[in-house]
Design an enzyme around this catalytic site. Structure first.
Site: not given
Length: 295
Positions: A157, A194-196, A252
């Protein structure tokens, strides 16, 4: 059905060093901005596949979109066994040359019988704003997590925060506050990863950046990594280190690896991009919190 784990996208020590190559119209604009003109679809596909060839051996995971190169990447076995495959399943609302304004789930992902063979995880971008559609976006993220679990793939996400016109007008907008608020709201939905965004876009003194990353870590539920959009290319290694020291499991990232190769000979991926990925991977191996140890 067996439940996948982030081991499919991780390095042996549990850190995540992953390449993002799911850009679509934004990548076309990058070619144009680099003076290479508006590229045809086959040019975008060729660039993405060459990034996979040049960086796949160094990455623990690789993210691509369905339209430009996914079939060739998967069916051509371009990624080594140790590099997991992530498919972007976001449908983007985006004006030519502009940022992504809204997202939805790709109808191909929603359709029964869609082939996800060889795919370890799927990714959804959410444009997070404090506006009248806020709750709808939460429900979109919730549906994405649920359907990913049903399909037996990992869910990544990726919320990207944006100011409303009112917040810009009255000066109340604060990037870091929004990043942490989005994390508290969305990371509790049960996603695999979780990609922040990097707090402060990676700018500022190291101690302040580390403190901001620790605040983000406190807000995130579960494993998290950082993306590179909005961070100056030369600042990203320090940003990854700060995030990892604060509790992140890695990155990422796309632009921080290959943005200055767009429109140039593809052979420069080995010269410019591969050493950057090697450096970032060393940072992850030294400082990242293994995904198994996150809470």
């Amino acid at each position: 059905m067996s439940h996948p784990t982030l081991d499919a996208l991780a390095r042996p020590g549990g850190g995540l060093a992953m390449v993002a190559m799911d850009q679509r119209e934004s990548l076309r604009t990058m070619f144009d901005d680099a003076g290479a003109g508006r590229p045809a679809d086959d040019v975008l596909t060729a660039f993405k596949l060459e990034v996979a060839r040049s960086l796949g051996d160094l990455a623990s995971g690789f993210l691509i979109d369905r339209r430009y190169g996914f079939d060739e990447l998967r069916d051509g076995r371009l990624l080594p066994a140790g590099c997991g495959l992530i498919l972007a399943v976001d449908a983007l609302t985006q004006e030519d040359g502009g940022p992504v304004e809204e997202t939805a789930l790709d109808p191909d992902f929603l359709a029964e019988g869609t082939d996800l063979d060889g795919v370890d995880g799927v990714k959804l971008l959410i444009v997070w704003r404090r506006d009248e559609r806020r709750e709808q976006r939460v429900e979109l993220a919730r549906e994405f997590v649920r359907r990913s679990a049903e399909r037996g793939v990992l869910s990544v996400l990726e919320p990207v925060v944006r100011a409303t016109p009112a917040e810009l007008a009255d000066g109340s907008w604060d990037l870091n506050t929004a990043i942490t608020e989005a994390a508290r709201e969305l990371s509790v939905l049960g996603q695999s990863l979780y990609k922040a965004q990097v707090p402060s876009a990676g700018e500022g003194e190291p101690a302040a950046l580390l403190d901001a990353c620790r605040e983000l870590d406190d807000a995130v539920t579960g494993p998290w990594v950082v993306l590179s959009q909005g961070v100056a290319l030369d600042r990203f290694p320090a940003a990854v280190e700060a995030a990892c020291r604060a509790g992140a499991s890695g990155f990422l990232a796309g632009r921080a690896l290959w943005s200055d190769v767009v429109g140039r000979p593809l052979t420069e991926l080995a010269v410019r991009s591969a050493p950057r990925l090697e450096r970032l991977t060393r940072i992850v191996d030294e400082h990242a919190t293994p995904w198994q140890e996150t809470s």
